[in-house]
Scaffold this active site. Structure first.
Site, PDB file in Angstrom:
ATOM      1  N   SER A 125      23.370 -13.875 -15.441  1.00 38.03           N
ATOM      2  CA  SER A 125      24.108 -13.059 -16.413  1.00 38.03           C
ATOM      3  C   SER A 125      24.032 -11.605 -15.986  1.00 38.03           C
ATOM      4  O   SER A 125      23.029 -11.174 -15.387  1.00 38.03           O
ATOM      5  CB  SER A 125      23.476 -13.194 -17.803  1.00 38.03           C
ATOM      6  OG  SER A 125      24.042 -12.251 -18.695  1.00 38.03           O
ATOM      7  N   TYR A 172      16.112 -12.789 -23.139  1.00 34.61           N
ATOM      8  CA  TYR A 172      17.183 -13.518 -22.454  1.00 34.61           C
ATOM      9  C   TYR A 172      17.540 -12.778 -21.159  1.00 34.61           C
ATOM     10  O   TYR A 172      17.642 -13.388 -20.085  1.00 34.61           O
ATOM     11  CB  TYR A 172      18.405 -13.613 -23.371  1.00 34.61           C
ATOM     12  CG  TYR A 172      19.637 -14.177 -22.706  1.00 34.61           C
ATOM     13  CD1 TYR A 172      19.782 -15.546 -22.510  1.00 34.61           C
ATOM     14  CD2 TYR A 172      20.671 -13.344 -22.273  1.00 34.61           C
ATOM     15  CE1 TYR A 172      20.911 -16.071 -21.904  1.00 34.61           C
ATOM     16  CE2 TYR A 172      21.802 -13.849 -21.675  1.00 34.61           C
ATOM     17  CZ  TYR A 172      21.924 -15.217 -21.490  1.00 34.61           C
ATOM     18  OH  TYR A 172      23.045 -15.730 -20.884  1.00 34.61           O
TER      19      TYR A 172
HETATM   20  P1  NAP Z   1      26.972 -23.293 -24.198  1.00 34.20           P
HETATM   21  O1  NAP Z   1      28.445 -23.318 -24.457  1.00 34.20           O
HETATM   22  O2  NAP Z   1      26.038 -23.073 -25.348  1.00 34.20           O
HETATM   23  O3  NAP Z   1      26.566 -24.647 -23.428  1.00 34.20           O
HETATM   24  C1  NAP Z   1      25.230 -24.843 -23.086  1.00 34.20           C
HETATM   25  C2  NAP Z   1      25.124 -26.099 -22.272  1.00 34.20           C
HETATM   26  O4  NAP Z   1      23.769 -26.197 -21.796  1.00 34.20           O
HETATM   27  C3  NAP Z   1      25.409 -27.354 -23.081  1.00 34.20           C
HETATM   28  O5  NAP Z   1      26.068 -28.263 -22.215  1.00 34.20           O
HETATM   29  C4  NAP Z   1      24.000 -27.872 -23.430  1.00 34.20           C
HETATM   30  O6  NAP Z   1      23.931 -29.293 -23.566  1.00 34.20           O
HETATM   31  C5  NAP Z   1      23.243 -27.457 -22.185  1.00 34.20           C
HETATM   32  N1  NAP Z   1      21.802 -27.326 -22.361  1.00 34.20           N
HETATM   33  C6  NAP Z   1      21.108 -26.446 -23.124  1.00 34.20           C
HETATM   34  N2  NAP Z   1      19.788 -26.638 -22.985  1.00 34.20           N
HETATM   35  C7  NAP Z   1      19.631 -27.660 -22.110  1.00 34.20           C
HETATM   36  C8  NAP Z   1      18.516 -28.327 -21.582  1.00 34.20           C
HETATM   37  N3  NAP Z   1      17.271 -27.968 -21.911  1.00 34.20           N
HETATM   38  N4  NAP Z   1      18.726 -29.343 -20.702  1.00 34.20           N
HETATM   39  C9  NAP Z   1      19.973 -29.709 -20.366  1.00 34.20           C
HETATM   40  N5  NAP Z   1      21.079 -29.115 -20.834  1.00 34.20           N
HETATM   41  C10 NAP Z   1      20.911 -28.094 -21.714  1.00 34.20           C
HETATM   42  O7  NAP Z   1      26.595 -22.147 -23.147  1.00 34.20           O
HETATM   43  P2  NAP Z   1      27.463 -21.363 -22.045  1.00 34.20           P
HETATM   44  O8  NAP Z   1      27.927 -20.103 -22.638  1.00 34.20           O
HETATM   45  O9  NAP Z   1      28.424 -22.262 -21.383  1.00 34.20           O
HETATM   46  O10 NAP Z   1      26.281 -20.974 -21.039  1.00 34.20           O
HETATM   47  C11 NAP Z   1      26.105 -21.596 -19.783  1.00 34.20           C
HETATM   48  C12 NAP Z   1      25.275 -20.666 -18.915  1.00 34.20           C
HETATM   49  O11 NAP Z   1      25.979 -19.428 -18.737  1.00 34.20           O
HETATM   50  C13 NAP Z   1      23.905 -20.319 -19.511  1.00 34.20           C
HETATM   51  O12 NAP Z   1      22.937 -20.277 -18.489  1.00 34.20           O
HETATM   52  C14 NAP Z   1      24.131 -18.919 -20.068  1.00 34.20           C
HETATM   53  O13 NAP Z   1      22.942 -18.178 -20.131  1.00 34.20           O
HETATM   54  C15 NAP Z   1      25.105 -18.368 -19.041  1.00 34.20           C
HETATM   55  N6  NAP Z   1      25.876 -17.211 -19.512  1.00 34.20           N
HETATM   56  C16 NAP Z   1      26.713 -17.336 -20.592  1.00 34.20           C
HETATM   57  C17 NAP Z   1      27.400 -16.217 -21.024  1.00 34.20           C
HETATM   58  C18 NAP Z   1      28.326 -16.259 -22.223  1.00 34.20           C
HETATM   59  O14 NAP Z   1      28.742 -15.188 -22.701  1.00 34.20           O
HETATM   60  N7  NAP Z   1      28.693 -17.434 -22.720  1.00 34.20           N
HETATM   61  C19 NAP Z   1      27.272 -14.995 -20.356  1.00 34.20           C
HETATM   62  C20 NAP Z   1      26.409 -14.913 -19.258  1.00 34.20           C
HETATM   63  C21 NAP Z   1      25.730 -16.033 -18.846  1.00 34.20           C
HETATM   64  P3  NAP Z   1      24.250 -30.054 -24.989  1.00 34.20           P
HETATM   65  O15 NAP Z   1      25.750 -29.964 -25.170  1.00 34.20           O
HETATM   66  O16 NAP Z   1      23.811 -31.462 -24.768  1.00 34.20           O
HETATM   67  O17 NAP Z   1      23.523 -29.320 -26.050  1.00 34.20           O
END
Ligand code: NAP
Length: 247
Positions: free
Chosen positions: A142, A156
């Site tokens: 991130s 985070y």
């Molecule tokens: P999201 O929509 O909340 O999806 C999270 C995903 O991670 C879901 O598929 C969830 O599975 C899975 N997950 C969570 N904990 C887990 C665990 N312990 N073991 C296996 N799977 C797990 O999140 P996202 O926004 O796509 O984020 C994905 C990545 O991008 C993360 O690393 C986040 O920090 C990073 N990121 C996001 C943003 C943003 O603004 N969205 C910005 C920068 C970085 P379930 O569906 O089974 O719960």
């Protein structure tokens, strides 16, 4: 050569986009999820409907025995992975003043330890010294990992700082094994991650303040990840690619 990618946390958001776009690019896709089997099945169905090959694999990637079991299940189903995307991650709570050790340890385990555990299993299958054929790893970090967050969620941000450092160091450690390691650093992306912190309201409030005028979409990140995995990026390792619309 058959290309098999394991994407952690691929049931929703950025991971689901990476999985879908990787399927379109010809990868056999291993869709990891923790709880949402229904959502993982939808991603698998989407990939198969487009003519690709995929399967869902349940594992909590913060738990070592789950990670080991998942890679063994992938071996049995599709053979060893040639690519890994460490995407699973969470945001928890707000200010440092409200934190406790249990919360912090859970965050490190999901956002940082999982990357090391999955990378270890992938390296054991990809590295030339283990008779592997090389491979590529992309970590989803991130921009917060560079900037420290937006005056909130320092823990985070710190976890993503660790992912950035791990990316640079691991790239050097395994370059001779034929493995590239890179990270993408998204800014604000419209996913479920923001649900506990205002959801759409947060996206709509911050989006217009971003230089390119909007929050990112999962495919903005997914496309870059699939490119970093590809041979077009064969001379890129240890890179931290910001995908934040200028933020
Ligand atoms: P999201 O929509 O909340 O999806 C999270 C995903 O991670 C879901 O598929 C969830 O599975 C899975 N997950 C969570 N904990 C887990 C665990 N312990 N073991 C296996 N799977 C797990 O999140 P996202 O926004 O796509 O984020 C994905 C990545 O991008 C993360 O690393 C986040 O920090 C990073 N990121 C996001 C943003 C943003 O603004 N969205 C910005 C920068 C970085 P379930 O569906 O089974 O719960």
């Amino acid at each position: 050569m058959a290309k098999t990618v394991l994407v952690t946390g691929a049931s929703r958001g950025i991971g689901a986009s990476v999985a879908t776009l990787a399927g379109r690019a010809g990868y056999t896709v291993c869709v990891n999820y923790r709880e949402r089997a229904d959502k993982a099945a939808e991603v698998v169905a989407r990939i198969e409907a487009a003519g690709g090959r995929a399967a869902a694999f349940q594992a909590d990637v913060s738990v070592e025995k789950d990670v080991v079991r998942m890679f063994e299940e992938v071996d049995a189903r599709f053979g060893p992975v040639s690519a890994l995307v460490n995407n699973a991650g969470v945001m928890i709570a707000d200010k440092v003043v409200d934190m406790d050790a249990d919360m912090l340890n859970r965050l490190w385990a999901i956002n940082v330890t999982s990357c090391f555990l999955c990378a270890r299993e992938a390296i054991r299958r990809m590295s030339k010294s283990h008779n592997g054929s090389g491979g590529a790893i992309v970590n989803i970090s991130s921009i917060a990992g560079k900037k420290g967050g937006r005056g909130e969620r320092v823990h985070y941000a710190a976890s993503k700082g660790a992912v950035n450092t791990m990316t640079i160091g691991l790239a050097a450690e395994v370059a001779g094994e034929g493995i590239r390691v890179n990270a993408v650093l998204p800014g604000l992306v419209d996913t479920d991650l923001h649900e506990p912190f205002g959801g759409k309201e947060r996206i709509d409030r911050i989006g217009p303040t971003i230089p390119l005028g909007r929050a990112g979409l999962p495919d903005d990140v997914g496309a870059a990840v699939v490119w970093l995995l590809s041979d077009e990026a064969s001379f890129i390792t240890g890179a931290l690619l910001e995908i934040g619309g200028g933020s």
